[in-house]
Design an enzyme around this catalytic site. Structure first.
Site, PDB file in Angstrom:
ATOM      1  N   CYS A   1      -5.152  -3.493   2.179  1.00 49.20           N
ATOM      2  CA  CYS A   1      -4.609  -3.501   3.679  1.00 49.20           C
ATOM      3  C   CYS A   1      -6.242  -3.656   4.460  1.00 49.20           C
ATOM      4  O   CYS A   1      -6.378  -4.882   4.329  1.00 49.20           O
ATOM      5  CB  CYS A   1      -4.070  -2.123   4.214  1.00 49.20           C
ATOM      6  SG  CYS A   1      -2.970  -2.574   5.676  1.00 49.20           S
TER       7      CYS A   1
ATOM      8  N   GLU B   1       0.954  -1.260   0.038  1.00 48.61           N
ATOM      9  CA  GLU B   1      -0.102  -0.166  -0.018  1.00 48.61           C
ATOM     10  C   GLU B   1       0.921   1.543  -0.144  1.00 48.61           C
ATOM     11  O   GLU B   1       2.003   1.360   0.604  1.00 48.61           O
ATOM     12  CB  GLU B   1      -0.979  -0.172   1.252  1.00 48.61           C
ATOM     13  CG  GLU B   1      -1.717   1.085   1.513  1.00 48.61           C
ATOM     14  CD  GLU B   1      -2.533   0.877   2.865  1.00 48.61           C
ATOM     15  OE1 GLU B   1      -1.978   0.049   3.641  1.00 48.61           O
ATOM     16  OE2 GLU B   1      -3.393   1.432   3.074  1.00 48.61           O
TER      17      GLU B   1
ATOM     18  N   VAL C   1      -0.173  -2.706  10.617  1.00 49.11           N
ATOM     19  CA  VAL C   1       0.457  -2.558  11.966  1.00 49.11           C
ATOM     20  C   VAL C   1      -0.310  -3.330  13.045  1.00 49.11           C
ATOM     21  O   VAL C   1       0.343  -3.460  14.113  1.00 49.11           O
ATOM     22  CB  VAL C   1      -0.006  -1.108  12.396  1.00 49.11           C
ATOM     23  CG1 VAL C   1       0.960  -0.049  11.475  1.00 49.11           C
ATOM     24  CG2 VAL C   1      -1.338  -0.581  12.373  1.00 49.11           C
TER      25      VAL C   1
ATOM     26  N   LYS D   1      -9.431   1.900  -2.081  1.00 47.34           N
ATOM     27  CA  LYS D   1      -9.371   1.305  -0.657  1.00 47.34           C
ATOM     28  C   LYS D   1     -10.804   1.838  -0.140  1.00 47.34           C
ATOM     29  O   LYS D   1     -11.017   2.848  -0.275  1.00 47.34           O
ATOM     30  CB  LYS D   1      -8.531   1.779   0.150  1.00 47.34           C
ATOM     31  CG  LYS D   1      -8.418   0.981   1.637  1.00 47.34           C
ATOM     32  CD  LYS D   1      -7.102   1.326   2.420  1.00 47.34           C
ATOM     33  CE  LYS D   1      -7.351   0.635   3.632  1.00 47.34           C
ATOM     34  NZ  LYS D   1      -5.816   1.118   4.442  1.00 47.34           N
TER      35      LYS D   1
END
Ligand code: ACM
Length: 265
Positions: free
Chosen positions: A145, A41, A172, A112
């Site tokens: 993501c 990304e 993350v 996205k």
């Protein structure tokens, strides 16, 4: 169906350093001998923006301009399809987008849909829907993501016929790599998660990305995985046809056996 060579490029994009990031991508892909490579990304710009003023100079239009032209040239030179996360701007809106670039210069875009944290403030929710495109006999589904945490994303792509889910990521949270095994099993598809590595700091914010990019099979096997720290290109050979058999046992078809009348809520 013919076997094809698919892979991911895991690296550390530097925030605001487009020139550096493009030249790293070009050198890491040089001579790679693949049919398809997925990149992370926002791989041309970095991730952790404070505001839209910072994003402006790194943004690009989807089908023309410097980013599109760079990847058109790279795709033609290496003779492969590329899926690249980039910062798209159209009219006055920013999108966290992916471009699928073919060696003949064709470009398809995914924007996205499920925005994460501060992305909700900086980007517009994607309006392209979840789409599937054919390349060298394989059907490629695009997602970015945080789309991973909504099983509907991968399911929609599978229902549209995706053999391989191309998942560009800047992860993350610690769960996604495991969740993508489940996405593979429940949809009987290959997935390529191309994640980034490194820590990004901007003003008071800091994020560390988890690496461990991977390719999973329709049976839920991890076919190849990177570590948390390495910059690496990994390419393997697969038969996309394996994703067309949706039976998990002799009598259980993961798409046809859904009981939609019970899922209304
Ligand atoms: C993410 O969606 N970048 C976690």
């Amino acid at each position: 169906m013919k076997k094809i060579r698919i892979g991911f490029l895991q690296f550390h994009p530097e925030l605001f350093q487009e020139k550096h990031n493009l030249s790293k991508i070009k050198s890491m892909l040089s001579g790679c001998s693949a049919d398809l490579v997925v990149l992370p990304e926002l791989s041309t710009s970095g991730y952790l923006f404070e505001n839209k003023e910072e994003m402006e100079p790194l943004s690009a239009s989807a089908k023309s301009g410097r980013i599109a032209n760079f990847f058109r040239n790279l795709s033609a030179k290496e003779n492969l399809a590329l899926v690249v996360g980039f910062l798209e701007k159209e009219n006055d809106n920013f999108y966290n987008s992916q471009m699928l670039v073919f060696p003949n210069g064709r470009i398809e875009i995914y924007r996205k849909i499920h925005l994460f944290l501060d992305e909700k403030r900086l980007y517009k929710v994607g309006d392209t829907g979840f789409n599937v495109f054919e390349s060298r006999g394989a059907k490629l589904g695009l997602m970015v993501c945080f789309d991973w945490i909504f099983p509907e994303s991968a399911r929609t792509l599978a229902l549209r016929g995706a053999d391989i889910i191309c998942h560009s990521a800047n992860l993350v949270l610690p769960f996604c790599q495991k969740a993508m095994i489940t996405r593979s099993i429940e949809n009987r598809v290959f997935t390529i998660t191309a994640n980034r590595i490194g820590t990004e700091k901007n003003e008071t914010q800091e994020l560390t990305f988890t690496g461990m990019s991977q390719i999973t099979s329709p049976k839920g096997e991890i076919l190849v995985q990177a570590t948390e720290y390495e910059e690496i290109l990994k390419v393997i050979e697969i038969n996309p046809e394996e994703a067309r058999n949706k039976f998990v046992t002799e009598t259980n078809h993961v798409l046809d056996d859904r009981r939609r009348e019970f899922y209304e809520l």
